[in-house]
Design a protein around this motif. Structure first.
Motif, PDB file in Angstrom:
ATOM      1  N   THR A  90      -6.194-109.255  36.545  1.00 20.70           N
ATOM      2  CA  THR A  90      -5.782-108.254  35.645  1.00 20.70           C
ATOM      3  C   THR A  90      -6.153-106.983  36.134  1.00 20.70           C
ATOM      4  OG1 THR A  90      -5.881-109.736  33.630  1.00 20.70           O
ATOM      5  CG2 THR A  90      -5.927-107.279  33.447  1.00 20.70           C
ATOM      6  N   VAL A  91      -5.542-105.648  36.333  1.00 22.45           N
ATOM      7  CA  VAL A  91      -5.916-104.490  36.559  1.00 22.45           C
ATOM      8  C   VAL A  91      -6.536-103.922  35.230  1.00 22.45           C
ATOM      9  CG1 VAL A  91      -4.975-102.291  37.197  1.00 22.45           C
ATOM     10  CG2 VAL A  91      -3.967-103.979  37.870  1.00 22.45           C
ATOM     11  N   THR A  95      -5.645-100.680  33.217  1.00 23.81           N
ATOM     12  CA  THR A  95      -4.244-100.777  32.482  1.00 23.81           C
ATOM     13  C   THR A  95      -4.155-102.149  31.715  1.00 23.81           C
ATOM     14  OG1 THR A  95      -3.113-101.616  34.591  1.00 23.81           O
ATOM     15  CG2 THR A  95      -3.524 -99.127  34.362  1.00 23.81           C
ATOM     16  N   ALA A 150      -2.658-104.484  33.257  1.00 21.80           N
ATOM     17  CA  ALA A 150      -1.272-105.144  34.024  1.00 21.80           C
ATOM     18  C   ALA A 150      -1.765-106.258  34.724  1.00 21.80           C
ATOM     19  CB  ALA A 150      -0.780-104.074  34.952  1.00 21.80           C
ATOM     20  N   PRO A 151      -1.051-107.055  34.940  1.00 19.41           N
ATOM     21  CA  PRO A 151      -1.348-108.319  35.723  1.00 19.41           C
ATOM     22  C   PRO A 151      -1.293-108.042  37.243  1.00 19.41           C
ATOM     23  CG  PRO A 151       0.864-108.529  34.936  1.00 19.41           C
ATOM     24  CD  PRO A 151       0.384-107.368  34.435  1.00 19.41           C
ATOM     25  N   LEU A 152      -1.853-108.916  37.983  1.00 20.73           N
ATOM     26  CA  LEU A 152      -2.373-108.753  39.421  1.00 20.73           C
ATOM     27  C   LEU A 152      -1.964-109.844  40.175  1.00 20.73           C
ATOM     28  CD1 LEU A 152      -3.275-106.852  41.921  1.00 20.73           C
ATOM     29  CD2 LEU A 152      -5.336-107.685  41.323  1.00 20.73           C
ATOM     30  N   GLU A 178      -0.105 -99.942  44.746  1.00 22.89           N
ATOM     31  CA  GLU A 178       0.668 -99.779  43.385  1.00 22.89           C
ATOM     32  C   GLU A 178      -0.454 -99.728  42.308  1.00 22.89           C
ATOM     33  OE1 GLU A 178       3.047 -99.490  40.304  1.00 22.89           O
ATOM     34  OE2 GLU A 178       3.521 -99.055  42.163  1.00 22.89           O
ATOM     35  N   VAL A 179      -1.463-100.721  42.321  1.00 27.35           N
ATOM     36  CA  VAL A 179      -2.666-100.790  41.638  1.00 27.35           C
ATOM     37  C   VAL A 179      -3.166 -99.368  41.357  1.00 27.35           C
ATOM     38  CG1 VAL A 179      -4.907-101.535  41.013  1.00 27.35           C
ATOM     39  CG2 VAL A 179      -3.091-103.188  41.629  1.00 27.35           C
ATOM     40  N   SER A 221      -0.783 -96.963  39.647  1.00 24.19           N
ATOM     41  CA  SER A 221      -0.799 -97.219  38.278  1.00 24.19           C
ATOM     42  C   SER A 221      -1.958 -96.745  37.348  1.00 24.19           C
ATOM     43  CB  SER A 221      -0.556 -98.665  38.048  1.00 24.19           C
ATOM     44  OG  SER A 221      -1.464 -99.338  37.985  1.00 24.19           O
TER      45      SER A 221
END
Length: 138
Positions: free
Chosen positions: A93-94, A97, A99-101, A130-131, A134
């Motif tokens: 996980t990020v 955010t 968000a999944p990683l 991208e991470v 974001s």
């Protein structure tokens, strides 16, 4: 008894997944280093010595991602007993955010006397870019 390179790599992976950075760092020689030959802007190319490794992993990387699982892990032993190659997929996980990683990683390590003297991490720089983007968009 001599600790094999494979055993040290297994210990590193366990410590990393558990986010036990002190154990991870203790597996490095005092002057050991981590390099990221392929990386986006803003990520250092090389960390030298335990202090730099600790500062980066705890201060920056530890606040960016949390790995929940490593899959398809393969450790390759080479004809040089000090060199091991590990290939795996990291899922997590990020942190900022949520968000999944999913990151694919290949690392080449040189280990002497049970301690990492060099760790070259060939992660996918597009995923990391991208991470970072974001997180900047927030």
């Amino acid at each position: 008894m001599t600790v094999t390179s494979r055993v040290v790599v297994e210990q590193l992976l366990r410590a990393s997944l558990a986010q036990d950075m002190e154990t991870f760092i203790s597996l490095f020689a005092p002057d050991g280093f981590i390099e990221w030959p392929y990386r986006p802007d803003g990520v250092p190319g090389r960390l030298e010595g335990r202090d730099q490794v600790r500062e980066f992993l705890i201060g920056q990387a530890g606040a960016l991602v949390k790995f929940d699982e490593y899959r398809n892990t393969v450790i390759y032993e080479t004809t040089d007993p000090q060199v091991a190659i590990v290939e795996y997929e990291a899922y997590g996980t990020v942190i900022p955010t949520g968000a999944p990683l999913h990151q694919t990683i290949i690392a080449v390590l040189r280990i002497q006397d049970g301690l990492v003297v060099s760790y070259r991490d060939y992660l996918n720089p597009l995923v990391l870019a991208e991470v970072l983007a974001s997180v900047a968009r927030g």
